[in-house]
Design an enzyme around this catalytic site. Structure first.
Site, short mmCIF file in Angstrom:
data_model
loop_
_atom_site.label_atom_id
_atom_site.label_comp_id
_atom_site.label_asym_id
_atom_site.label_seq_id
_atom_site.Cartn_x
_atom_site.Cartn_y
_atom_site.Cartn_z
N GLU A 1 0.84 -1.21 0.00
CA GLU A 1 0.00 0.00 0.00
C GLU A 1 0.87 1.25 0.00
O GLU A 1 1.75 1.40 0.86
CB GLU A 1 -0.91 -0.03 1.24
N LYS B 1 -6.66 -0.33 11.79
CA LYS B 1 -6.12 -0.88 10.54
C LYS B 1 -4.88 -0.10 10.14
O LYS B 1 -3.88 -0.65 9.68
CB LYS B 1 -7.19 -0.82 9.44
N ASP C 1 4.49 -14.13 11.94
CA ASP C 1 3.12 -14.55 11.64
C ASP C 1 2.19 -13.35 11.87
O ASP C 1 1.79 -13.08 13.00
CB ASP C 1 2.77 -15.72 12.57
P1 NAD Z 1 9.43 -23.00 16.51
O1 NAD Z 1 8.55 -24.18 16.48
O2 NAD Z 1 10.41 -22.85 15.39
O3 NAD Z 1 10.17 -22.98 17.91
C1 NAD Z 1 11.21 -22.12 18.22
C2 NAD Z 1 12.54 -22.88 18.21
O4 NAD Z 1 13.60 -21.98 18.43
C3 NAD Z 1 12.59 -23.91 19.34
O5 NAD Z 1 13.15 -25.10 18.85
C4 NAD Z 1 13.56 -23.27 20.34
O6 NAD Z 1 14.26 -24.23 21.10
C5 NAD Z 1 14.49 -22.52 19.42
N1 NAD Z 1 15.22 -21.39 20.01
C6 NAD Z 1 16.51 -21.09 19.69
N2 NAD Z 1 16.91 -19.98 20.34
C7 NAD Z 1 15.85 -19.57 21.07
C8 NAD Z 1 15.66 -18.45 21.94
N3 NAD Z 1 16.63 -17.56 22.18
N4 NAD Z 1 14.44 -18.29 22.48
C9 NAD Z 1 13.45 -19.17 22.24
N5 NAD Z 1 13.58 -20.26 21.46
C10 NAD Z 1 14.78 -20.46 20.86
O7 NAD Z 1 8.60 -21.64 16.52
P2 NAD Z 1 7.55 -21.12 17.55
O8 NAD Z 1 8.00 -19.71 17.86
O9 NAD Z 1 7.32 -22.05 18.68
O10 NAD Z 1 6.23 -21.06 16.69
C11 NAD Z 1 6.07 -20.05 15.72
C12 NAD Z 1 5.44 -20.65 14.48
O11 NAD Z 1 4.23 -21.29 14.82
C13 NAD Z 1 5.09 -19.60 13.47
O12 NAD Z 1 5.56 -20.01 12.23
C14 NAD Z 1 3.57 -19.60 13.48
O13 NAD Z 1 3.06 -19.26 12.21
C15 NAD Z 1 3.25 -21.00 13.83
N6 NAD Z 1 1.95 -21.26 14.43
C16 NAD Z 1 1.12 -20.31 14.88
C17 NAD Z 1 -0.10 -20.63 15.44
C18 NAD Z 1 -1.00 -19.55 15.97
O14 NAD Z 1 -0.58 -18.41 16.04
N7 NAD Z 1 -2.24 -19.84 16.33
C19 NAD Z 1 -0.44 -21.97 15.58
C20 NAD Z 1 0.44 -22.95 15.14
C21 NAD Z 1 1.65 -22.60 14.58
#
Ligand code: NAD
Length: 745
Positions: free
Chosen positions: A83, A267, A283
């Site tokens: 946009e 928005k 996300d």
């Molecule tokens: P992820 O599954 O990749 O987990 C994070 C990883 O980073 C873990 O393995 C952790 O051990 C590692 N890590 C390394 N350094 C870290 C640090 N300093 N701090 C924290 N962790 C560290 O990701 P996530 O953040 O658990 O999940 C995010 C993803 O989930 C996004 O892609 C999102 O789109 C998706 N998601 C979202 C929803 C929702 O919002 N409703 C539902 C399901 C999945």
């Protein structure tokens, strides 16, 4: 980076902007090269592993917003957004904020809530009590499920319990698991914890765990951004600083009262927040869900910001909202563009990124409100839109600002206008063709047409009276060794094709002409410039065919005379329109006023005029498909042949009388005939509400006659306006319609 300000950043080229980022060591030389070579993008093979059914990757603009000073640190913010005005708005707001020390942003710990929903519970209170008593054990269990998170200083902090009586009358007990997810957004981490805890939670509560998943209402991860916008920075042309400040406070109150306004207000905030979320691989749907659910937390949907007047008279802004993002995890490791965005942001922790996003959200809100209470959003949008049109029209750098200003002043922010201004500024109408006009190129031109009287009846062998739109289309042709290509930048049309593949529109005409000329085994690049819009009843398709045939005639030394050009263009017209009358190719070829009848060439008479008639032509912008209109009239003709024959006879008389009035400059009579002819066209059901409105505007501003021209169903009108041409043209232009010039200059 010591200073995020970059002088005239918006005026620099893409390569210069990349250099600026590299100079500040925000990106490495390899990143700069990747950006220049466009190799930083996610590859389809990688995308194929991220989600299902991949067929490619999708592009959006990646920009950077300079000037940000947040908690005493300088940032250049990466933003992905399609946009216009968003990036300009935040950059300018960040500049305004600098003089008072920039943005101050604080945040809570990065806590994400997981929910375990327990059902089949008769009495919820003992279940809650049992879970509460077992809290330490459950937190220990949760942390054992994510030992790495604990080691990084995160982990499960707290449990909370709720009981809900569902509409069915059954109870649900819900346990919230509050997890500090450190630098990850945490959705997967928290889901894993909830799923791992569920069996033990069932045992303790005597319930059955149904859902075990995070909540996107991330209200334990709140960011509070504050800014002082100094009164001294708020004045704008036509507005005092106090006016701007007080109006922003007022409209903010409106958003805090009315959900309809609040939705638009928020928005705008998300324009900024989401753009950073996408640029850093986060996300943004999770962010959107969190923001809007939080905005409605009181039960009424409200603004996420508050603007007040400080005791020194400055404007104080505050934004409070949940922002739960990550700098690790998710899709980050797979998407090099997101890693690059993160590098540019320079945010080392998720908290730092969330705080920067809070500042961007507040900056965007200020920019939007300032624009709304002063010049309005559209003016800023218009200028950016004009810059993008000027760029896509290939405007030379030294003319750029003049072309942008010229388009805005004229109200026609369109490619054809940019081309026209470039031609005017260069004083050489052929100069913009230079890139497509090497020495071995050949050129042909043709006229468009405006039918004064007699459309549709002419298909049934009656007369029509028409004028040329001189030199409306020109075509330049060069022989190439690549695929056949035709480009009509003024119509946003470009197609490369092979002769044996069915082609559309202008490409179909080109294929037909190449076959007819016996050069279908060769390749050509045809570049067409048009000052008339397509499908607007102005003979664009016939003019296109004639211009291309003439260019081939010159390129291949064919010595075709006008009659041969006209005949070949008629074949193209049949392809485009089914059963055309032939008037369009006639005028496109001969560029003469004509009283035309298709039955015999001898009855087609050029009309010599002693002056250019005072005609205004305007197009509605709504495409009229000639083929469909002609077919529609045909089917009604077949049902009511006698009535339609009578109408066509009347129109024939009108055209003959009109030709005499045109020659003798009897514009009162000609105008009256045009009005009557339009009545008949209305009876043929080819007019539209827009055309009626345009005709009404023309007549009420002094046109002696006004009618639709061409096949109708959209398209254009023609008005006869003795001594009133400029009034009528201005009124139509102000109502949003495009005026088409009769002559090239
Ligand atoms: P992820 O599954 O990749 O987990 C994070 C990883 O980073 C873990 O393995 C952790 O051990 C590692 N890590 C390394 N350094 C870290 C640090 N300093 N701090 C924290 N962790 C560290 O990701 P996530 O953040 O658990 O999940 C995010 C993803 O989930 C996004 O892609 C999102 O789109 C998706 N998601 C979202 C929803 C929702 O919002 N409703 C539902 C399901 C999945």
């Amino acid at each position: 980076m010591t200073d995020s300000r970059i002088a005239h950043f918006y005026r620099k080229s893409i390569a210069e902007r990349i250099d600026e980022l590299a100079d500040r060591e925000l990106i490495e030389p390899a990143d700069a090269r990747a950006l220049l070579d466009k190799t930083q993008l996610l590859q389809p093979e990688v995308a194929d592993k991220m989600i299902e059914n991949v067929i490619g990757v999708f592009g959006l603009p990646l920009a950077t917003a300079p000037n940000f000073l947040v908690n005493g640190r300088d940032y250049i913010v990466p933003m992905v957004v399609e946009e216009a005005s968003v990036v300009a708005g935040v950059s300018s707001a960040a500049k305004t904020a600098r003089s008072s020390g920039g943005f101050r942003v604080t945040s809570t710990d990065p806590i994400l809530i997981g929910q375990i929903q327990l059902v089949d519970i008769e009495n919820p209170d003992p279940a809650v009590q049992a879970l509460f008593t077992a809290s330490d054990e459950l937190i220990e269990l949760a942390n054992s499920l994510q030992p790495n998170l604990l080691a990084r200083g995160g982990g499960t902090r707290e449990l909370e319990f709720f009981k809900y009586k569902m509409p069915s009358g059954k109870w649900s007990v819900v346990m919230h698991v509050l997890v500090d997810t450190r630098d990850a957004m945490g959705a997967n981490l928290v889901n894993t914890i909830c799923e791992g805890m569920a069996p033990r939670v069932e045992e303790i509560s005597n319930g059955r765990a149904v859902l075990k998943i995070l909540s996107n209402l991330a209200d334990r991860s709140l960011v509070t951004a504050r800014v002082i916008m100094p009164l001294s920075e708020l004045a704008q042309e036509g507005y005092t600083a106090e006016d701007v400040r007080d109006a922003i406070v007022l409209v903010n109150e409106f958003a805090n009262t009315d959900p309809y306004r609040a939705a638009t207000h928020n928005k705008g905030i998300m324009n900024g927040v989401d753009a950073v979320a996408i640029a850093t691989g986060n996300d943004w749907r999770a962010g959107e869900a969190a923001a809007h659910a939080y905005a409605a937390r009181s039960g009424a949907y409200r603004a996420l910001t508050n603007w007040t007047v400080g005791n020194k008279g400055d404007l104080l802004g505050e934004l409070v909202m949940p922002i739960k993002v990550g700098v690790v995890g998710g899709s980050l490791k797979s998407n090099p563009a997101a890693l690059l965005g993160l590098k540019i942001a320079g945010t080392k922790t998720a908290t730092e990124l969330a705080e920067l996003m809070g500042a961007v959200g507040l900056a965007q809100n200020f920019a939007a409100l300032r624009a709304l209470v002063t010049d309005g959003i559209q003016k800023g949008h218009m200028s950016l839109h004009a810059r993008s049109i000027a760029s896509s029209a290939g405007t030379p750098e030294d003319l750029f600002d003049q072309v942008v200003d010229g388009m805005i002043e004229s109200g026609d922010v369109k490619r054809w206008k940019a081309h026209e201004l470039i031609d005017e500024l260069q004083g050489d109408s052929a100069s913009t063709e230079s890139d497509a006009s090497p020495d071995n190129a050949a050129r042909g031109t043709a006229a468009g047409k405006v039918i004064l009287l007699g459309e549709h009846a002419v298909v049934y062998d009656r007369h029509a009276l028409a004028l040329p739109l001189e030199a409306a289309i020109s075509a330049t042709i060069v022989e190439t060794s690549a695929d056949i290509k035709i480009s009509v930048p003024d119509w946003d049309f470009e197609q490369s094709f092979k002769i044996d593949r069915p082609a559309q529109g202008a490409a179909a005409a080109l294929a037909l002409i190449m076959r007819a000329l016996g050069v279908h085994d060769r390749s050509f690049y045809v570049r067409v410039r048009s000052r008339i819009p397509p499908a607007m009843g102005l003979g664009a398709s016939a003019a296109l065919a004639v211009a291309i045939i003439r260019a081939f005639n010159e390129l291949l030394n064919l010595n075709m005379d006008d009659a041969a050009v006209d005949r070949m263009a008629f074949e193209c017209e049949k392809l485009a329109h089914g059963k055309p009358s032939g008037i369009d190719n006639n005028i496109a070829t001969y560029s003469e006023p004509v009283l035309y009848s298709k039955s015999s060439a001898t009855r087609t008479k050029p009309i010599a005029l002693t002056e250019a008639p005072p005609i205004v032509v305007a197009s509605s912008g709504i495409r009229g498909i000639t083929k469909d209109q002609v077919a529609g009239v045909r089917s009604r003709y077949e049902k009511n042949t006698q009535v339609y024959e009578t109408i066509f006879n009347e129109i024939d008389e009108i055209s003959l009388a009109g030709a005499h009035a045109l020659k003798t400059r009897d514009y009162d009579t000609l105008g009256a005939l045009m009005n009557v002819c339009h009545g008949y066209l209305n009876a043929l059901q080819v007019s539209t509400p827009e055309l009626e409105q345009m005709i009404q505007i023309a007549r009420s501003h002094g046109a002696s006659g006004a009618k639709l021209t061409g096949a109708g169903g959209g398209g254009s009108i023609v008005a006869l306006c003795p001594d009133k041409e400029s009034e009528v043209a201005r009124a139509l232009h102000e109502a949003g319609y495009q005026i088409v010039r009769m002559r090239d200059r």
